[in-house]
Scaffold this active site. Structure first.
Site, PDB file in Angstrom:
ATOM      1  N   ARG A 144     -11.547  -4.612 -13.859  1.00 55.36           N
ATOM      2  CA  ARG A 144     -10.489  -5.564 -13.517  1.00 55.36           C
ATOM      3  C   ARG A 144     -11.124  -6.952 -13.560  1.00 55.36           C
ATOM      4  O   ARG A 144     -12.154  -7.165 -12.929  1.00 55.36           O
ATOM      5  CB  ARG A 144      -9.930  -5.304 -12.115  1.00 55.36           C
ATOM      6  CG  ARG A 144      -9.404  -3.895 -11.885  1.00 55.36           C
ATOM      7  CD  ARG A 144      -8.731  -3.804 -10.514  1.00 55.36           C
ATOM      8  NE  ARG A 144      -8.595  -2.430 -10.066  1.00 55.36           N
ATOM      9  CZ  ARG A 144      -7.598  -1.616 -10.403  1.00 55.36           C
ATOM     10  NH1 ARG A 144      -6.660  -2.052 -11.224  1.00 55.36           N
ATOM     11  NH2 ARG A 144      -7.539  -0.381  -9.943  1.00 55.36           N
TER      12      ARG A 144
ATOM     13  N   ARG B  90     -13.876   2.624   5.055  1.00 56.67           N
ATOM     14  CA  ARG B  90     -12.687   1.776   5.176  1.00 56.67           C
ATOM     15  C   ARG B  90     -11.394   2.580   5.208  1.00 56.67           C
ATOM     16  O   ARG B  90     -10.534   2.369   6.048  1.00 56.67           O
ATOM     17  CB  ARG B  90     -12.621   0.791   4.009  1.00 56.67           C
ATOM     18  CG  ARG B  90     -11.464  -0.203   4.123  1.00 56.67           C
ATOM     19  CD  ARG B  90     -11.270  -0.962   2.828  1.00 56.67           C
ATOM     20  NE  ARG B  90     -10.541  -0.189   1.844  1.00 56.67           N
ATOM     21  CZ  ARG B  90     -10.714  -0.288   0.529  1.00 56.67           C
ATOM     22  NH1 ARG B  90     -11.620  -1.102   0.052  1.00 56.67           N
ATOM     23  NH2 ARG B  90     -10.000   0.438  -0.303  1.00 56.67           N
TER      24      ARG B  90
ATOM     25  N   HIS C  80     -15.370  -3.426   0.753  1.00 61.52           N
ATOM     26  CA  HIS C  80     -15.378  -2.790  -0.565  1.00 61.52           C
ATOM     27  C   HIS C  80     -16.767  -2.337  -1.006  1.00 61.52           C
ATOM     28  O   HIS C  80     -16.913  -1.675  -2.017  1.00 61.52           O
ATOM     29  CB  HIS C  80     -14.797  -3.784  -1.589  1.00 61.52           C
ATOM     30  CG  HIS C  80     -14.386  -3.185  -2.886  1.00 61.52           C
ATOM     31  ND1 HIS C  80     -15.059  -3.438  -4.074  1.00 61.52           N
ATOM     32  CD2 HIS C  80     -13.385  -2.344  -3.201  1.00 61.52           C
ATOM     33  CE1 HIS C  80     -14.472  -2.787  -5.061  1.00 61.52           C
ATOM     34  NE2 HIS C  80     -13.449  -2.116  -4.559  1.00 61.52           N
TER      35      HIS C  80
ATOM     36  N   ARG D  17      -5.924   1.436 -13.046  1.00 68.65           N
ATOM     37  CA  ARG D  17      -4.531   1.587 -12.618  1.00 68.65           C
ATOM     38  C   ARG D  17      -3.867   0.258 -12.272  1.00 68.65           C
ATOM     39  O   ARG D  17      -4.395  -0.540 -11.508  1.00 68.65           O
ATOM     40  CB  ARG D  17      -4.456   2.530 -11.404  1.00 68.65           C
ATOM     41  CG  ARG D  17      -3.018   2.851 -11.000  1.00 68.65           C
ATOM     42  CD  ARG D  17      -2.987   3.802  -9.837  1.00 68.65           C
ATOM     43  NE  ARG D  17      -3.457   5.114 -10.230  1.00 68.65           N
ATOM     44  CZ  ARG D  17      -4.253   5.873  -9.468  1.00 68.65           C
ATOM     45  NH1 ARG D  17      -4.679   5.420  -8.311  1.00 68.65           N
ATOM     46  NH2 ARG D  17      -4.619   7.062  -9.882  1.00 68.65           N
TER      47      ARG D  17
ATOM     48  N   TYR E 173     -12.685  -9.540  -1.224  1.00 66.17           N
ATOM     49  CA  TYR E 173     -13.346  -8.252  -1.032  1.00 66.17           C
ATOM     50  C   TYR E 173     -14.824  -8.464  -0.738  1.00 66.17           C
ATOM     51  O   TYR E 173     -15.451  -9.348  -1.318  1.00 66.17           O
ATOM     52  CB  TYR E 173     -13.253  -7.380  -2.287  1.00 66.17           C
ATOM     53  CG  TYR E 173     -11.876  -6.980  -2.743  1.00 66.17           C
ATOM     54  CD1 TYR E 173     -10.723  -7.406  -2.097  1.00 66.17           C
ATOM     55  CD2 TYR E 173     -11.719  -6.152  -3.849  1.00 66.17           C
ATOM     56  CE1 TYR E 173      -9.466  -7.026  -2.533  1.00 66.17           C
ATOM     57  CE2 TYR E 173     -10.470  -5.760  -4.298  1.00 66.17           C
ATOM     58  CZ  TYR E 173      -9.346  -6.206  -3.634  1.00 66.17           C
ATOM     59  OH  TYR E 173      -8.104  -5.824  -4.069  1.00 66.17           O
TER      60      TYR E 173
ATOM     61  N   ASN F 117       0.829  -1.211   0.000  1.00 60.99           N
ATOM     62  CA  ASN F 117       0.000   0.000   0.000  1.00 60.99           C
ATOM     63  C   ASN F 117       0.858   1.255   0.000  1.00 60.99           C
ATOM     64  O   ASN F 117       0.553   2.240  -0.692  1.00 60.99           O
ATOM     65  CB  ASN F 117      -0.907   0.022   1.237  1.00 60.99           C
ATOM     66  CG  ASN F 117      -2.059  -0.950   1.141  1.00 60.99           C
ATOM     67  OD1 ASN F 117      -2.309  -1.527   0.090  1.00 60.99           O
ATOM     68  ND2 ASN F 117      -2.764  -1.137   2.243  1.00 60.99           N
TER      69      ASN F 117
ATOM     70  N   HIS G 243     -16.108   3.009 -14.564  1.00 59.58           N
ATOM     71  CA  HIS G 243     -15.923   2.243 -13.333  1.00 59.58           C
ATOM     72  C   HIS G 243     -17.191   1.489 -12.945  1.00 59.58           C
ATOM     73  O   HIS G 243     -17.190   0.701 -11.996  1.00 59.58           O
ATOM     74  CB  HIS G 243     -15.495   3.202 -12.208  1.00 59.58           C
ATOM     75  CG  HIS G 243     -14.992   2.539 -10.975  1.00 59.58           C
ATOM     76  ND1 HIS G 243     -15.683   2.553  -9.778  1.00 59.58           N
ATOM     77  CD2 HIS G 243     -13.857   1.832 -10.741  1.00 59.58           C
ATOM     78  CE1 HIS G 243     -14.999   1.897  -8.858  1.00 59.58           C
ATOM     79  NE2 HIS G 243     -13.884   1.449  -9.410  1.00 59.58           N
TER      80      HIS G 243
END
Length: 696
Positions: free
Chosen positions: A387, A576, A604, A417, A480, A56, A447
């Site tokens: 993704r 979160r 998530h 990304r 997630y 991270n 997205h």
């Protein structure tokens, strides 16, 4: 309206009412790292949390710090929400990041390595190798490493090499003459990424039942002299450089987005330097030499007592077959109406179906697309992919559908990304199968998580949809938490069809029936719903807002929540990561509570719930409360209208709001405190309870 005695009406834009975005993100990483100390967490999972905190921090420097450095060159006077200059933000980041890194290595060296050793999982230092181990490692070096490694002796014909982003490197000091009779001073050795950073010693070189590991850096240190025949190694120290890895694509100057992204990818590994990590034992002279080479100040220098990339230690965890030191295995429940043996479309036609991953299996989502691909009465499939992962079963189903003659359209976001390269390959694979592929909208990342299946049923064409809060990725669906809704509601299906039409044709969308969509109606829609709760509170009615997201940054929404608190609305937030809102400020946010859940699964889900005078409205979304999600992306926010389903979501939220085991409370000064259970209070761990409940 509350009044400030000195300034009149309270100015909700005051910097003191906001938490710095970057420091809030670092605070999240501290909460992740705290799990590495948590003795209630299995030991190897604690090591995993340490690795996650390291990865991270890598991304934080690659993207966020890199962005600030760039902004400082363009307009250094820009102020953050909380009133800090870019220079002040970078100074504050340096303090917090250095503290974080110091704690990471303290936990590794003083906590985890000793505790792992008690479990016969050992990291063997060079001075601890037995004669047999030394012999095996020397042979390993000569056979596996020596043929691959390429040292560069520095001189005018061998300049300091370009250092790959986040690669393992060594700076070596030499004495003696080289093969051409010249004195050599320094050399650089780069370790290829293909090499494992941790090597497991074979069983016959370790005691029975013991897992022995050696860091690659230790092996190279021990035998690096083999690379410099005739010269003497004075010193050898590892270092790593982190670079700006955010892609820049000029939306106004490109003709082909695919080519533009491909061009930027080639340069990602060689962006501007933003951080330097060096072995803590490295002499000052060598450190200064590296700082000078990378034109970097000491604020971005990190001296580390251990491997320079802790994230690569994750590879070791999979090598140790110790289930007693890991989270207990679980198998996600298959929804009883959504198994591979049943007609999924018939189940959806009866009523909406909601899945909560990873507690419930992601398999029905794959099965939905698979059945659509082979059903003769399905005419078209439209899907967004952000993704997906390698060898995605959903992609295989889409290809099968296209080859069966169905109309298949896929909107791929090339700029997801760190998944850009994979998505470019995915686009090519789909296009080879005659799938219609578009890359979203230039200037706006797509997205939204949507799948639309058009099915002929008699004389009627019916839209079946799957809408989610997370990606179409079977592996992350095990890690997630995300909701997914199946529906064949006519108005909802028409909304989804219109959004897909907009993404492909770029035409305007008629007013949507049920969806809120960014960058058009999501922001204003949420503000309207907050204002409605404010009006109820002013009428003396109970008013409650519950929000569960990954990040809260956007200023207008924060101010609307402040106004709601001032009006008496109770605001419960489960955030979160980043939260720029400050709870508990007298007269501003007294009625706002913000908690963060850090557990086995990465939280998530994005949920927006409004009590609405007793007629609850519950929305799920792909969007967080960030400027980019609300104004610079194509996102959707979809209602959960089935009363049974939205009651279930409210139940789930209630568990998170009662969690007294894995929850942290945000304080008005921006710090987080873990919730402490009252004496004799029953422990409540939301994720564990959900695993138990949804197993039934």
């Amino acid at each position: 309206m509350l009044v400030d005695k000195t300034d009149g009406v309270i100015d909700l834009q005051k910097p003191e009412f906001y938490i710095n975005r970057e420091l809030s993100l670092l605070a999240f990483n501290k909460r992740v790292l705290a799990q590495a100390r948590n003795e209630a967490v299995p030991l190897l999972e604690r090591l995993n949390y340490l690795c996650i905190s390291s990865s991270n921090l890598d991304e934080f420097y690659e993207v966020r710090v890199a962005s600030l450095i760039q902004m400082a060159d363009i307009d250094p006077k820009v102020l953050s929400q909380d009133g800090l200059t870019i220079s002040a933000q970078l100074d504050a980041i340096a303090v917090d990041a250095h503290q974080l890194v110091a704690e990471q290595y303290q936990i590794l060296n003083q906590v985890l390595i000793p505790e792992l050793a008690k479990e016969n999982i050992r990291f063997i230092r060079r001075n601890e190798w037995t004669v047999a181990q030394h012999r095996w490692l020397e042979n390993y070096f000569n056979e596996e490493l020596l043929p691959i490694l390429t040292p560069v002796g520095l001189d005018s014909a061998h300049p300091f090499p370009r250092i790959l982003n986040k690669s393992l490197n060594f700076i070596i000091s030499l004495t003696g003459k080289d093969a051409f009779g010249r004195n050599r001073g320094k050399a650089i050795l780069q370790a290829p990424r293909s090499l494992a950073r941790i090597v497991q010693l074979p069983a016959d070189e370790s005691e029975s039942g013991v897992h022995d590991f050696v860091f690659l850096s230790s092996i190279i240190h021990a035998f690096v002299g083999e690379l410099f025949n005739g010269m003497t190694i004075k010193s050898c120290y590892q270092f790593r450089v982190t670079r700006n890895s955010d892609l820049f694509v000029d939306d106004d100057a490109i003709d082909d987005l695919l080519l533009a992204v491909q061009g930027e990818l080639a340069m990602r590994n060689y962006g501007d330097e933003v951080r330097l990590e060096v072995d803590a034992h490295c002499p000052e002279e060598t450190i200064n030499y590296l700082l000078d080479r990378f034109d970097m100040n000491r604020d971005r220098l990190f001296l580390v007592d251990g491997p320079v990339n802790l994230g690569r230690m994750q590879g070791m965890i999979a090598l140790v077959q110790r289930p007693d030191l890991k989270f207990s295995a679980f198998k996600p429940t298959i929804h009883n109406e959504m198994s591979a043996k049943k007609d999924i479309f018939l189940a959806i036609k009866k009523h909406d179906i909601l899945l909560y991953h990873p507690f419930e299996s992601f398999a029905p989502v794959v099965e939905f697309v698979r059945q659509a691909a082979i059903a003769p009465d399905v005419l078209a499939i439209k899907q967004t992919l952000y993704r997906t992962g390698a060898d995605s079963p959903i992609v295989s189903a889409l290809i099968k559908a296209a080859r069966a003659g169905k109309e298949v359209t896929v909107v791929i976001e090339l700029r997801a990304r760190f998944d850009e390269k994979d998505n470019i390959g995915l686009a090519a694979k789909l296009q080879e199968a005659a799938v219609h592929v578009v890359y979203g909208v230039v200037g706006y990342k797509t997205h939204a998580k949507m799948c639309l299946v058009l099915k002929r049923e008699g004389k009627e064409l019916r839209n079946y949809v799957h809408l989610g809060t997370g990606n179409y990725h079977p592996k992350t669906a095990l890690l997630y938490t995300d909701y997914g809704l199946f529906s064949c509601d006519k108005a909802l299906g028409e909304d989804v069809r219109q959004v897909f039409a907009q993404l492909t044709s770029l035409g305007k969308v008629n007013k949507l029936n049920k969806l809120l969509q960014s960058p058009f109606t999501l922001h204003s829609g949420l503000l309207q719903k907050i204002d409605r709760e404010i009006n109820y509170a002013r009428q003396g009615k109970p008013a409650l807002i519950i929000i569960k997201v990954n990040a809260v940054v956007e200023e207008q929404v924060i101010q609307a929540l402040y106004r709601a608190s001032q009006a008496g609305v109770q605001v419960k937030m489960i955030v979160r990561g980043i939260c720029c809102l400050k709870p508990g400020i007298p007269g501003v946010s007294d009625n706002i509570e913000v908690r963060s859940i850090i557990g086995r699964f990465l939280e998530h889900t994005r949920i927006y719930a409004f009590s609405n005078d007793g007629n609850w409205e519950v929305y799920a979304s792909s969007a967080d409360l960030m400027n980019r999600n609300l104004f610079q992306r194509v996102e959707i926010c979809f209602p959960i209208e089935n009363k049974k389903l939205h009651k279930r979501i409210l139940h789930d939220l209630d568990l998170y709001l009662k969690d007294n085991t894995q929850a942290w409370l945000l304080q008005s000064d921006g710090s987080y405190n873990p919730i402490e259970r009252i004496e004799n209070e029953q422990p409540i761990q939301a994720q564990t309870l959900l695993l138990q409940e949804l197993r039934v």
